[in-house]
Write an enzyme that holds these catalytic residues in place. Structure first.
Site, short mmCIF file in Angstrom:
data_model
loop_
_atom_site.label_atom_id
_atom_site.label_comp_id
_atom_site.label_asym_id
_atom_site.label_seq_id
_atom_site.Cartn_x
_atom_site.Cartn_y
_atom_site.Cartn_z
N CYS A 2 -22.56 49.70 1.76
CA CYS A 2 -22.22 49.88 0.35
C CYS A 2 -22.43 48.53 -0.33
CB CYS A 2 -20.77 50.26 0.09
SG CYS A 2 -20.35 51.93 0.61
N GLY A 28 -27.00 51.08 -0.16
CA GLY A 28 -26.50 52.46 -0.22
C GLY A 28 -27.32 53.26 -1.18
N ASN A 102 -16.53 47.72 -0.23
CA ASN A 102 -17.56 47.68 0.82
C ASN A 102 -16.85 47.31 2.11
OD1 ASN A 102 -20.10 45.30 1.81
ND2 ASN A 102 -19.88 47.40 2.42
N GLY A 103 -17.00 48.18 3.10
CA GLY A 103 -16.37 47.91 4.38
C GLY A 103 -15.78 49.18 4.95
N TYR A 244 -30.38 43.28 10.00
CA TYR A 244 -31.02 44.41 9.33
C TYR A 244 -30.56 44.65 7.91
CZ TYR A 244 -31.84 49.27 7.99
OH TYR A 244 -32.18 50.39 7.30
N SER A 285 -38.58 46.07 7.48
CA SER A 285 -37.47 45.45 8.22
C SER A 285 -37.95 44.43 9.26
CB SER A 285 -36.61 46.53 8.87
OG SER A 285 -37.42 47.35 9.68
N CYS A 384 -20.36 50.85 15.54
CA CYS A 384 -19.70 49.94 14.60
C CYS A 384 -18.58 50.70 13.92
CB CYS A 384 -20.69 49.45 13.56
SG CYS A 384 -19.87 48.40 12.32
N CYS A 435 -19.02 38.78 14.10
CA CYS A 435 -18.65 40.04 14.74
C CYS A 435 -19.87 40.52 15.50
CB CYS A 435 -18.23 41.09 13.72
SG CYS A 435 -17.95 42.70 14.51
N CYS A 438 -21.20 45.57 17.96
CA CYS A 438 -22.24 46.55 18.30
C CYS A 438 -23.10 46.08 19.48
CB CYS A 438 -23.09 46.88 17.08
SG CYS A 438 -23.93 45.45 16.36
#
Ligand code: AMP
Length: 475
Positions: A2, A28, A102-103, A244, A285, A384, A435, A438
């Site tokens: 988002c 998004g 966002n989150g 990404y 990407s 995630c 973090c 993933c």
């Protein structure tokens, strides 16, 4: 995932919010919304689809006021329902409140149950509504937004960059671990906050700095005030933003994403060199990575897959069959560049493996002799919970396969994922401040049934009334 933006600018908020959301569209594509405050009332408009499809000039002209917030949504918590489109708007006593997030929270169920036990109703299935309810309750108890944000930071577990507008004043805060990006900019006649610096660039505004993890930023017609609410011993910036999610031209927590990706490409060559005729990226990407690989290897970078720029991200197609078909419409191989050639094919990540397998198939059909796949992230092993839409372990191709098995499955001649050490080195932020959930299955916050190394969070002060506005933004 988002994208969020908030602005107070004497020249008017709506058009600037529109352009900022346009710049954040990659965060998004499902829905978009804007709320503004015209001095008396909240003006709002939101709908499903891309920013350009949702807003017209007439709609934007009706969104009057110098303050406003906006949101583009890619759902993580909360289904694809019209009532879940953000910003969410509330009226409380004679106050108008609009919030965008966002989150993703990981303690949504328990927080929601607390409210439901006391008879409170919810109109959406998002975690954002829970945050709004906590904030409004606390503002009603204490009368201070600073105290309410402090209380929120004690209650919420997970990732949150939040922008909330209360009667035309913008409050923005970022979780103490700084999981999702958030930054501050100076517009021509005011200030803004946005998920990524590309939104600041889009308004020809001046990038000031990131919102600090655990910080509250207040913007009104007089300028910006910042208050540090909480400080974590270690941060947990999302590593996948660099790999990404973020736009390559964004600067996140002091680092230009393009530079990171290019460096990863160089590291990929250092780690596993191969002889080939050309380096090709999966556009867009994989492009910055491929350029880095080509630089380090001295193998020419040749575009051998052409992207149809008018197609959205194939990942968002609901079924596997549709996703496979969509890859062919989105990417077209160029036989003249591939016939009888050995190719290094570079992409950012392999998630389900659908895209890579299909691309390799198409390139072989177009005549490629060897396809050496190089990937800018380590193998994705775990889901995630903190805001990136990742499939379950069962759907992740690498969750229970070694690299050789993945190579076999996607039919590449060879396969190499960059190592975690090389990725961290390219980002330039210590692994302890990222973090890597993933990639490692170890998360920075407690998550039921998962392994965690939860960060210690200290709160700066208990009450903020006396401090209100003491902290000036460092311009
Ligand atoms: P696949 O392996 O078929 O699942 O697709 C992987 C490709 O999808 C990657 O190369 C990325 O470009 C893109 N991708 C990775 N993660 C995501 C995500 N969370 N949402 C949308 N697209 C993604």
């Amino acid at each position: 995932m988002c994208g969020i933006v908030g602005i107070v600018d004497a020249g008017g908020a709506a058009i600037q919010l529109y352009y900022a959301l346009y710049a954040l569209q990659h965060r998004g594509q499902e829905s978009a919304g804007i709320s503004t405050f015209d001095g008396l009332n909240l003006q709002k408009f939101k709908g499903q689809g891309l920013v350009a499809d949702v807003f017209s000039t007439t709609v934007l002209a009706d969104l009057k006021g110098s303050a406003g917030i906006g949101h583009v949504r890619y759902p993580t918590t909360g289904a694809n329902l019209p009532e879940n489109i953000q910003p969410l708007n509330f009226q409380f006593k004679d106050h108008f409140i609009s919030i965008a997030h966002n989150g993703n929270l990981v303690n949504t169920a328990e927080l929601r149950a607390e409210f439901e036990q006391s008879g409170q109703l919810f109109i959406t299935t998002t975690d954002t509504e829970i945050i709004a309810k906590i904030l409004i309750n606390e503002i009603s108890n204490t009368g201070w937004v600073e105290d309410a944000v402090h209380f929120c930071m004690r209650k919420l577990r997970g990732s949150y960059s939040i922008v909330v507008m209360i009667d035309g004043i913008i409050y923005a805060f970022r979780d103490p671990l700084g999981i999702k990006p958030f930054c501050i900019g100076k517009t021509e006649n005011g200030y803004m906050v946005a998920s990524e610096s590309v939104a600041v660039d889009a308004l020809s505004a001046k990038f000031i700095r990131d919102v600090k993890p655990g910080e509250l930023v207040r913007i009104d017609g007089d300028g910006v005030k910042c208050t540090q609410i909480a400080v974590a011993g270690k941060r947990a910036h999302c590593i996948f933003e660099y790999v990404y999610f973020a736009r390559a031209d964004s600067i996140i927590d002091g680092v230009l994403v393009y530079t990171v990706r290019r460096k990863i490409g160089q590291n990929l060559f250092e780690e596993d060199p191969v002889k080939a005729d050309s380096v090709c990226s999966v556009p867009d990407s994989g492009t910055a990575y491929a350029i880095g690989y080509a630089e380090a290897s001295k193998i020419p970078f040749v575009e051998s897959l052409m992207k149809n720029r008018y197609m959205g991200r194939t990942f968002i197609m609901p079924s596997q069959k549709e996703r496979e078909k969509a890859v062919r419409i989105k990417l077209n191989p160029i036989p003249a560049h591939l016939m009888d050639k050995s190719i290094v094919l570079v992409d950012d990540s392999i998630v389900r493996g659908t895209t890579s397998k299909r691309i390799i198939e198409m390139m072989r059909d177009a005549g490629a002799r060897e396809i050496h796949m190089r990937i800018g992230s380590p193998a994705i092993k775990a889901p995630c919970y903190l805001g990136v839409d990742m499939p379950t372990r069962e759907e992740l191709i690498a969750s229970n396969r070694i690299e050789e098995e993945v190579r076999h499955s996607i039919t590449a001649t060879s396969l190499h994922h960059v190592s975690l050490d090389a990725l961290v080195e390219a980002i330039g932020i210590g692994q302890g401040d990222l973090c890597t959930g993933c990639l490692t299955g170890c998360y920075p916050v407690q998550i039921d049934g998962e392994h965690a190394k939860a960060r210690q969070i200290d709160f700066v002060d208990e009450t903020y009334q006396s401090k209100l506005g003491t902290f000036e933004v460092g311009i």
